[in-house]
Design a protein around this motif. Structure first.
Motif, PDB file in Angstrom:
ATOM      1  N   UNK A  47       0.836  -1.184   0.000  1.00 39.70           N
ATOM      2  CA  UNK A  47       0.000   0.000   0.000  1.00 39.70           C
ATOM      3  C   UNK A  47       0.874   1.237   0.000  1.00 39.70           C
ATOM      4  N   UNK A  48       0.367   2.296  -0.615  1.00 42.28           N
ATOM      5  CA  UNK A  48       1.093   3.558  -0.582  1.00 42.28           C
ATOM      6  C   UNK A  48       0.177   4.620  -0.017  1.00 42.28           C
ATOM      7  N   UNK A  49       0.629   5.227   1.070  1.00 40.17           N
ATOM      8  CA  UNK A  49      -0.151   6.289   1.681  1.00 40.17           C
ATOM      9  C   UNK A  49       0.510   7.615   1.352  1.00 40.17           C
ATOM     10  N   UNK A  50      -0.257   8.519   0.763  1.00 43.93           N
ATOM     11  CA  UNK A  50       0.321   9.807   0.392  1.00 43.93           C
ATOM     12  C   UNK A  50      -0.206  10.868   1.343  1.00 43.93           C
ATOM     13  N   UNK A  51       0.679  11.743   1.755  1.00 51.98           N
ATOM     14  CA  UNK A  51       0.286  12.805   2.676  1.00 51.98           C
ATOM     15  C   UNK A  51      -0.773  13.677   2.021  1.00 51.98           C
ATOM     16  N   UNK A  52      -1.674  14.220   2.814  1.00 48.78           N
ATOM     17  CA  UNK A  52      -2.740  15.048   2.229  1.00 48.78           C
ATOM     18  C   UNK A  52      -2.152  16.278   1.559  1.00 48.78           C
ATOM     19  N   UNK A  53      -2.827  16.734   0.522  1.00 47.05           N
ATOM     20  CA  UNK A  53      -2.348  17.924  -0.176  1.00 47.05           C
ATOM     21  C   UNK A  53      -2.643  19.158   0.647  1.00 47.05           C
ATOM     22  N   UNK A  54      -1.819  20.155   0.437  1.00 41.94           N
ATOM     23  CA  UNK A  54      -1.992  21.383   1.203  1.00 41.94           C
ATOM     24  C   UNK A  54      -2.688  22.403   0.317  1.00 41.94           C
ATOM     25  N   UNK A  55      -3.434  23.229   0.973  1.00 39.46           N
ATOM     26  CA  UNK A  55      -4.229  24.251   0.280  1.00 39.46           C
ATOM     27  C   UNK A  55      -3.326  25.190  -0.536  1.00 39.46           C
ATOM     28  N   UNK A  56      -3.833  25.572  -1.705  1.00 37.88           N
ATOM     29  CA  UNK A  56      -3.082  26.488  -2.563  1.00 37.88           C
ATOM     30  C   UNK A  56      -3.924  27.745  -2.748  1.00 37.88           C
ATOM     31  N   UNK A  57      -3.252  28.884  -2.747  1.00 41.21           N
ATOM     32  CA  UNK A  57      -3.986  30.144  -2.911  1.00 41.21           C
ATOM     33  C   UNK A  57      -4.690  30.181  -4.270  1.00 41.21           C
ATOM     34  N   UNK A  58      -5.885  30.706  -4.281  1.00 40.39           N
ATOM     35  CA  UNK A  58      -6.686  30.735  -5.508  1.00 40.39           C
ATOM     36  C   UNK A  58      -5.974  31.554  -6.590  1.00 40.39           C
ATOM     37  N   UNK A  59      -5.361  32.663  -6.160  1.00 36.38           N
ATOM     38  CA  UNK A  59      -4.670  33.526  -7.121  1.00 36.38           C
ATOM     39  C   UNK A  59      -3.602  32.734  -7.859  1.00 36.38           C
ATOM     40  N   UNK A  60      -2.867  31.929  -7.082  1.00 37.67           N
ATOM     41  CA  UNK A  60      -1.780  31.169  -7.680  1.00 37.67           C
ATOM     42  C   UNK A  60      -2.335  30.160  -8.686  1.00 37.67           C
ATOM     43  N   UNK A  61      -3.430  29.531  -8.286  1.00 35.80           N
ATOM     44  CA  UNK A  61      -4.048  28.567  -9.208  1.00 35.80           C
ATOM     45  C   UNK A  61      -4.429  29.262 -10.509  1.00 35.80           C
ATOM     46  N   UNK A  62      -5.017  30.447 -10.357  1.00 34.62           N
ATOM     47  CA  UNK A  62      -5.444  31.188 -11.544  1.00 34.62           C
ATOM     48  C   UNK A  62      -4.265  31.497 -12.458  1.00 34.62           C
ATOM     49  N   UNK A  63      -3.166  31.910 -11.842  1.00 32.60           N
ATOM     50  CA  UNK A  63      -1.994  32.260 -12.636  1.00 32.60           C
ATOM     51  C   UNK A  63      -1.580  31.091 -13.510  1.00 32.60           C
ATOM     52  N   UNK A  64      -1.486  29.929 -12.909  1.00 31.24           N
ATOM     53  CA  UNK A  64      -1.025  28.765 -13.667  1.00 31.24           C
ATOM     54  C   UNK A  64      -2.091  28.282 -14.640  1.00 31.24           C
TER      55      UNK A  64
ATOM     56  N   UNK B  86      -6.444   5.924   7.593  1.00 29.82           N
ATOM     57  CA  UNK B  86      -7.204   7.153   7.766  1.00 29.82           C
ATOM     58  C   UNK B  86      -6.463   8.002   8.786  1.00 29.82           C
ATOM     59  N   UNK B  87      -6.531   9.312   8.589  1.00 26.24           N
ATOM     60  CA  UNK B  87      -5.839  10.209   9.519  1.00 26.24           C
ATOM     61  C   UNK B  87      -6.703  10.382  10.749  1.00 26.24           C
ATOM     62  N   UNK B  88      -6.157   9.958  11.893  1.00 24.64           N
ATOM     63  CA  UNK B  88      -6.935  10.022  13.122  1.00 24.64           C
ATOM     64  C   UNK B  88      -6.806  11.385  13.778  1.00 24.64           C
ATOM     65  N   UNK B  89      -5.644  11.954  13.709  1.00 18.87           N
ATOM     66  CA  UNK B  89      -5.440  13.246  14.369  1.00 18.87           C
ATOM     67  C   UNK B  89      -4.376  14.025  13.627  1.00 18.87           C
TER      68      UNK B  89
END
Lengths: 524, 531
Positions: B144-161, B260-263
């Motif tokens: 199994x491969x567990x990947x760390x949760x993604x971190x929030x990205x600023x909307x402006x930055x998303x728009x730029x890309x 599942x992430x417990x805490x």
């Protein structure tokens, strides 16, 4: 004729040119931080070369790599380069950590003003960082602005009460300002919080030593040595007390520890020499003192002790020359003049001897040892009885004062009284002898008295500490010998200098010494 | 071939370094010399060319096949300096020999053996953290491969890309917008944007954007450390959770059965070492030594740390015994704190610390911490007392104590150059609870080398005793004559207007000498200039 290569398009010669340019970047740039933990671990165990190599093989750099590279540069002493990299980090990301590192690098480069500005900038981002307050204090201390320094050290101690370094630094600032009581209180407070700190206990002990609380001082040094048996300042200080009690063998065995670790420390060689001296191994004593003199040619007490040993060995010419050097280093050092008087009178130069005695008494008129030697000298040169009488009266007065002031009978040498009696001026309130001993006095001169007590200068104090008292050297002899049949324990409160005093102090001392070098010549 | 060469030169360099260290150590305080006969350890295995390169957190001692014999599992980095090419491997040892190895996709940062199910027999799975994922191996096969949760990205930055992907790439505008966003500092940028901002040449930046514009914009953290925590029972083979510390200053507790992430907890800085105790369902504590030189203490139910301990240096190892925390720092100091943050004691060790591990020998109730130093010694501290010193041939970079095979007490060490050294604690060994360093230090036995005096000196002494007066007089005369001469010469040079710069009339050369310092050491600068 065209060369065939010209016809070939560059892309064929370098088919991978394009793909290399793009594969510079990994497919997933979201994980450029994935080896930061490894860099941190490698930095922690000091694999600096490997870090540099590792960063070099990485396809791209991230801010943490720059940071670690800067740290590595600083650890390896390339502070200016480290500063550049830290400044780059701050430009990219002005966090507290980065600003602190810039400030620290600036302080290491000696640019304290700029460092203070940087730390103050850091203070706008945090209010409870011990490191920032402490380092601000250190910067101000270097700039000799002691009020600010004290204030920041106190703030640092408010943030973290257990920080030994802040207590020590604050105590040193107070000592520099001459506030001994407050310094002692700070050291004591620190020692309560750090009950195993050899440095703090050594400082407390040294302060107690200066006030002649020898028992307390010795206890403090003992505590320090219990927790760190190789703490050099504590060993030096403890041995000073041990030597004072005349236990040269114990002191010698302890000096071996320092000798093993710092074989080029002049103070240790001086003290080792004086240990041999009190064991009556004069040749060894001379050897050790000469090495001390070689290592530290401008150390007053080494020269003084050399002269003393040479006087005992009846090498009067050498003694006189060493004393002249000592006087050249500190022309206000009364004991040196007194000893020079003895040496010169033995060299049949009674005019100059007289002048040396007179000058010594002018500098310090309350030294019984000088007065006694002067009295003997006067008796031997046939001065009028009235003069001798006044000298000896003064001697008895000073002696009585010293004896009253000394808490410990060891601190004053009672044999001086015997010598005075033999000279014809018995101790208690002057019953001036009706006639003077016209015939020369002669005492059995057995082995030269055991002796003298090692001095070593303490960089905290001026070398011409007027409280220092000299063991009586064999008094002058014209045609006869007159030597005190035994000798003294010295009660010199001057103490060892822990060899690793902070730089500031050494500087002060040096400056002082250089001033003293431009001195007038001694009477010859 | 080249790799081999580089390997060798690197190792030679290391040897030189360690050689120097040895020399300087001779003046260092001394450590009780471990006499072979008196040593409490048996040398069981020495393989200095095992080629294992790892850290202490990537070693695990576990009964991997439930057969009553403990295996050593090591996540090996290979040679990290051959970077784009990875040689990372998961190696399983049975007693002292290699049993199996698996390739890993990236450098591992932590290895934990954990129980993910309640099946009998109790066969543990291996969790290997690397990059931003945790890989779970069961029976040595990827599971199994567990990947760390993604971190929030600023909307402006998303728009730029997003705009960039649509085709209108305006490097300047992108740079301005992203830079402003970065300066504002409310939401951190993605590494991609940060790399973009660092680019100075617009040509390069353009290529960069072209290369990445079609790749999904992600911000993902990386694992920096990982430990395990029992889920619902304190049994040694109970179900486990994984405690994962990440680069973006979080600590996640992840259940190992379904991932599942417990805490989630927030740490004020990036954690570098974790120490976990307790049971997740009841009460647990997590100690995190962080890169900023603090240790933070987390407890169940709190997102933020309860206590913080300030270390004056960064931690290189962290161990916990009951309520005591033992931490080794980079400034070669070893501290003991209570979990409340009060310091019990502090030792200054004779050399920097390179590795630490806990020694818990249950049959004898012996608990200690082993500290490997850069002077090739391993110090064993029981409480505050140094109870033993082990000498080894090389610097130790990773250590683990525990059962191996059927031996109860083995100390497994990985050296700087990849060697594997295993020592077994003798059954007869007893550790006395006083300092082995007690008593006078070694230097006290060293004789002082008093400089010898020559025969000539003695003769001169005798002569001086007889003719002191004459000698002194002659000396004084000569001294005065010398001074007079010096004075005259000085006067002459002043009158003649000579300065320390000497010039010749015919040759165009100037010479200027300066003396700095007063001796016995001084610096003489002679400047020779062709004018």
């Amino acid at each position: 004729m065209e060369t065939p290569t010209n016809a070939v398009p560059p892309s064929i010669l370098k088919p991978s040119a394009r793909s290399i340019a793009t594969s510079k970047w990994p497919n997933d740039p979201s994980t450029i931080d994935k080896y930061n933990w490894l860099l941190h671990v490698m930095y922690g165990r000091g694999e600096y070369d490997r870090i540099q190599q590792f960063i070099r093989v990485q396809p791209q750099t991230n801010p943490y790599m720059t940071y670690v590279q800067a740290l590595v540069n600083r650890q390896e002493g390339r502070i200016a380069e480290a500063l550049d990299l830290f400044q780059k980090s701050v430009v990219e990301n002005p966090t507290l950590v980065n600003i602190k590192q810039v400030a620290k690098s600036l302080a290491l480069l000696g640019r304290y003003r700029v460092a203070i500005d940087a730390y103050k900038e850091a203070l706008t981002r945090t209010t409870n960082d011990w490191e920032v307050f402490h380092n601000l204090g250190l910067c101000y201390m270097q700039l000799r602005e002691f009020n600010e320094a004290k204030q920041y050290f106190l703030q640092a101690l408010q943030v973290s009460e257990i920080q030994e370094a802040s207590y020590i630094a604050l105590g040193k600032v107070l000592l520099l300002e001459g506030e001994r009581d407050e310094a002692e209180a700070i050291f004591e407070r620190g020692a309560r919080r750090n009950p195993e700190s050899p440095t703090l206990f050594t400082h407390i002990g040294l302060l107690a030593f200066e006030r002649a609380h020898y028992t307390k001082a010795f206890e403090c040094f003992g505590t320090a040595l219990t927790f760190c048996p190789t703490h050099i300042p504590a060993i030096m200080a403890a041995c000073q007390v041990i030597q004072k009690h005349g236990d040269a063998d114990v002191a010698l065995s302890k000096y071996r520890i320092i000798y093993g670790r710092k074989p080029e420390c002049a103070q240790v060689w001086n003290n080792i020499g004086m240990c041999f001296f009190s064991k009556k191994k004069f040749v060894a004593a001379v050897s050790c003192l000469k090495r001390a003199n070689y290592l530290a040619p401008f150390e007053l007490y080494v020269l003084y002790n050399l002269a003393l040993v040479h006087l005992y060995l009846q090498q009067n010419a050498s003694a006189a020359i060493f004393l002249q050097s000592a006087i050249r280093i500190n022309r206000k050092h009364a004991p040196s003049y007194a000893l020079l008087g003895v040496a010169l009178s033995k060299l049949n130069d009674s005019d100059n001897a007289e002048r040396a005695y007179a000058y010594s008494l002018k500098l310090d008129s309350a030294d019984p040892m000088t007065l006694l030697n002067y009295g003997i000298f006067q008796a031997n040169t046939g001065v009028s009885p009235a003069k001798i009488n006044s000298t000896m009266q003064q001697f008895h007065r000073c002696y009585a004062e010293r004896a009253a002031a000394a808490a410990n009978p060891r601190d004053i040498d009672a044999s001086m009284l015997d010598v005075a009696t033999k000279l014809g001026y018995p101790a208690p309130p002057p019953a001036p002898p009706s006639d003077l001993p016209t015939e020369k006095l002669s005492f059995p001169s057995g082995l030269p008295p055991p002796p003298a007590f090692p001095f070593s200068t303490n960089s905290n104090r001026p070398a011409d500490d007027s409280a220092s008292n000299v063991p009586p050297p064999p008094p002058p002899s014209a045609s006869s010998t007159l030597s005190p049949s035994d000798s003294t324990k010295d009660d010199d409160p001057t103490k060892q200098s822990p060899p690793d005093e902070p730089e500031v102090k050494t500087k002060i001392y040096d400056a002082n010494r250089h001033k003293l070098r431009r001195m007038k010549q001694e009477p010859t | 071939m080249t790799s081999n060469k580089r390997d060798k030169s690197a190792s030679r360099q290391y040897q030189e370094i360690s050689g120097n260290e040895n020399e300087s150590d001779q003046t260092r305080p001394t450590t009780a010399a471990a006499n072979d006969a008196k040593s409490k350890w048996l040398a069981a295995h020495n393989d200095f060319v095992a080629g294992i390169n790892t850290v202490g957190t990537c070693m695990e001692l576990v009964d991997l096949f439930a057969e009553g014999s403990v295996n050593l599992v090591v996540a090996d980095f290979g040679n990290i300096l051959l970077m784009p090419k990875l040689q990372a491997k998961l190696k399983v040892f049975k007693s002292f020999s290699l049993l199996k190895e698996n390739n890993l996709s990236d450098l591992p940062c932590a290895l934990v053996a954990c129980y993910t199910d309640n099946l009998q027999p109790r066969i543990p799975a291996l969790a290997v953290a690397s990059g931003s994922a945790v890989f779970l191996f069961k029976s040595l096969r990827p599971y199994y491969k567990f990947v760390l949760p993604q971190i929030e990205i600023a909307q402006v930055e998303k728009d730029v890309w997003h705009k960039a992907r649509e085709g209108n790439v305006d490097i300047r505008a992108m740079h301005d917008v992203l830079n402003e966003l970065h300066r504002a500092g409310t939401v951190p940028l993605t590494p991609r944007s940060l790399t973009f901002l660092q680019m100075s040449k617009s040509n390069e930046a353009y290529q960069f954007v072209e290369h990445y514009k079609n790749v999904e914009l992600k911000r993902q953290s990386c694992v920096t450390c990982m430990k395990k925590l029992n889920k619902n029972s304190a049994d040694e083979d109970g179900l486990n959770c994984l405690v994962i510390g990440t680069e973006d200053q979080h600590i996640y507790i992840v259940e190992a059965e379904a991932f599942t992430i417990l805490a989630t907890m927030t740490c004020p800085a990036t954690p570098s070492f974790l120490e976990v105790s307790g049971v997740y369902d009841v009460e647990f504590r997590i100690l995190a030594a962080c890169r900023n030189g603090y240790i933070y203490l987390f407890r169940r139910g709190n997102q933020t740390p309860r206590n913080a301990i300030y270390l004056n240096s960064i931690a290189v190892g962290l161990e916990r015994f009951g309520k005591n925390i033992i931490v080794g720092c980079m400034d070669s100091s070893l501290h003991c704190y209570t979990t409340k943050g009060k310091r019990y004691w502090k030792h200054i060790l004779p050399a920097p610390i390179t590795a630490m591990c806990q020694i818990d020998y249950r049959p004898k109730g012996f608990q200690a911490v082993a500290v490997a130093l850069a002077n090739n010694e391993i110090h064993l501290y029981k409480d505050k007392f140094l109870v033993d010193v082990i000498q080894v041939e090389e610097n130790i970079y990773a250590m683990k104590f525990g059962k191996l095979g059927r031996e109860d007490a083995t100390l497994i060490m990985i050296t700087k150059n990849g060697g594997l050294v295993i020592k077994i604690l003798k059954r007869t060994a007893t550790f006395e609870e006083n300092d082995t360093l007690h008593g006078p230090p070694k230097e006290q036995q060293v004789k002082i080398d008093v400089p010898k005096r020559t025969k000539l000196y003695v003769d001169q002494t005798l002569r001086e005793k007889e003719q002191a007066e004459t000698m002194y007089r002659i000396f004084q005369q000569d001294l005065i004559r010398l001074k007079l001469l010096t004075g005259k010469e000085f006067l002459k040079s002043v009158q003649a207007g000579l300065n320390p710069v000497a010039k010749t009339k015919t040759e165009a050369i100037r010479i200027n000498a300066e003396v700095h310092g007063l001796g016995p050491r001084f610096k003489l600068t002679v400047k020779l200039q062709n004018t």
